[in-house]
Scaffold this active site. Structure first.
Site, mmCIF file in Angstrom:
data_model
loop_
_atom_site.group_PDB
_atom_site.id
_atom_site.type_symbol
_atom_site.label_atom_id
_atom_site.label_comp_id
_atom_site.label_asym_id
_atom_site.label_seq_id
_atom_site.Cartn_x
_atom_site.Cartn_y
_atom_site.Cartn_z
ATOM 1 N N ARG A 36 82.759 29.004 17.186
ATOM 2 C CA ARG A 36 83.155 30.136 16.260
ATOM 3 C C ARG A 36 83.879 29.628 14.858
ATOM 4 O O ARG A 36 83.517 30.164 13.778
ATOM 5 C CB ARG A 36 83.813 31.180 16.768
ATOM 6 N N LYS A 197 71.572 43.975 35.233
ATOM 7 C CA LYS A 197 71.440 45.719 35.350
ATOM 8 C C LYS A 197 70.874 46.151 34.194
ATOM 9 O O LYS A 197 71.055 46.006 33.023
ATOM 10 C CB LYS A 197 72.916 45.981 35.377
ATOM 11 N N GLY A 354 75.957 38.144 25.322
ATOM 12 C CA GLY A 354 75.898 37.748 26.833
ATOM 13 C C GLY A 354 75.774 36.083 27.163
ATOM 14 O O GLY A 354 76.176 35.153 26.432
ATOM 15 N N GLY A 377 78.902 41.782 21.560
ATOM 16 C CA GLY A 377 78.820 43.069 21.555
ATOM 17 C C GLY A 377 77.970 43.726 20.389
ATOM 18 O O GLY A 377 77.263 44.651 20.333
#
Length: 396
Positions: A36, A197, A354, A377
């Protein structure tokens, strides 16, 4: 594109408050992955080369509005200096007299790092007074933290409305890549969505079926879609309470003309560990005592065939339990095929969120992708079709 870039700003002699994301992993006070930080180099180089005085605003961890010594940004100074190649001065606040004095003393060719913005409760509350105190430190505002753009915080949203504002080079690249992938893509568009999920990616799937031509579903969430078709998935990870939702997504996809690709063959095992005995069976033939841990070779071939006629690819999440062999094969092979088509100029490929970056790195495919987002996110919320406060604030 309603936002300005550094190209639109007069930087000479200006103090530029630059919001960055340097929330990097650390162990025993040392940075373990400076990705980053290195991605900020183009913005900082541009600012310095054009005579600006960069003042960095950043958060670290979740101190919840209190000063937490272990979450200070000061230990990052050596890594920042190594990456940017110039002296980095640190001050233990992001507002007030100490910060004002540090800005006044900043010399040309230096960078000033302000202390963790989240040490103030007003940061996460998007407090106007804190934003005004930060704004008093600079002439211009540059947001280069797309990964924090989904947060309406004082340093990402309120501050951007108080000074002439623009996107930094990393933010600019991120926004252009995402606009090219979802807003005005070359078609056909294929999305690969994996992960554990369905419930965590409901908004994402709902938005994508209306925007892409093909949707490849993998990982644990594919088991829920198989179960929704009446297929027994044995002891696999599966959200049986989400099968109605899965059927609804499939119906919406059909209505929108979006083809959903689910596994037609699967790799199953009785235990989840590296090197576990496994077998490949048809998707509707999972043994009652086994778990689905990866997609099979026929499924990978179908994905490769779809990618061969795809012009734009959006990738989020692995196709199987990629962390351990041999259940990484589908993710690796599909990613390598996407990289091959991208390298050949046939495909625009954008990935992020993710475990995606780790999976593509493991496959040796990341470097060939057109753009890899490190913004978890924010990348997901953009793909979900949501407005990001930190981006919206630049569209003045």
């Amino acid at each position: 594109m309603g936002w300005k870039t550094l190209d639109d700003m007069d930087l000479q002699g200006k103090t530029v408050l630059t919001r960055v994301d340097i929330n990097v992993p650390m162990e025993e006070g040392a940075v373990t992955d400076d990705t980053r930080i290195r991605r900020l180099i183009p913005t900082l180089k541009d600012l310095l080369d054009r005579g600006a005085r960069p003042v960095l605003l950043a958060h670290f961890g979740r101190p919840k509005g209190k000063v937490v010594a272990e979450m200070s940004l000061q230990p990052l100074v050596p890594t920042l200096e190594a990456a940017f190649g110039v002296p980095v001065v640190f001050v233990a606040d992001c507002r007030g007299p100490a910060a004002e004095a540090a800005v006044a003393a900043l010399q040309p060719g230096q960078i000033l790092l302000l202390e963790n913005t989240r040490f103030h409760p007003g940061e996460e509350a998007n407090d106007a007074q804190l934003a005004r105190e930060m704004a008093a430190l600079g002439d211009l505002y540059c947001n280069d933290a797309f990964s924090a753009a989904h947060r309406a915080h004082a340093s990402t949203e309120a501050l951007a409305r108080l000074l002439p504002a623009c996107a930094g080079r990393l933010m600019e690249a991120e926004l252009k890549a995402l606009e090219a992938a979802l807003a005005t893509p070359e078609r056909p568009v294929t999305a690969v969505v994996g992960g554990a999920k369905v419930s965590s990616k409901l908004d994402l799937l709902g938005n994508l079926v209306a925007k892409v031509d093909r949707l490849v579903i993998g990982g644990g969430m594919a088991n829920t879609f198989l179960a929704a078709q009446g297929i027994d998935v044995g002891k696999s990870l599966c959200e049986h309470d989400m099968t109605d939702t899965a059927r609804d997504i499939m119906a919406r996809a059909e209505a929108a003309g979006c083809t959903i690709l689910l596994p037609t063959d699967i790799v199953v095992a009785r235990e989840f560990k590296a090197g576990a005995a496994s077998e490949t069976v048809a998707a509707d033939a999972c043994p009652a005592d086994a778990m689905i841990l990866d997609a099979g070779p026929a499924t990978v071939d179908a994905i490769a065939e779809a990618l061969a006629t795809t012009r734009t690819l959006i990738w989020n999440g692995p196709l199987g339990a990629f962390e351990i062999a041999p259940f990484d094969i589908a993710t690796n092979k599909a990613a390598q095929k996407a990289a091959e088509f991208t390298a050949a100029g046939q495909l625009i490929s954008v990935a992020g969120g993710g475990d995606t970056v780790a999976a593509l790195n493991q496959a040796g495919a990341a470097d060939a992708f057109t753009y890899i987002s490190t913004a978890g996110g924010a990348f997901l919320e953009w793909m979900e079709g949501k407005d990001l406060p930190g981006v919206a604030a630049l569209n003045q």
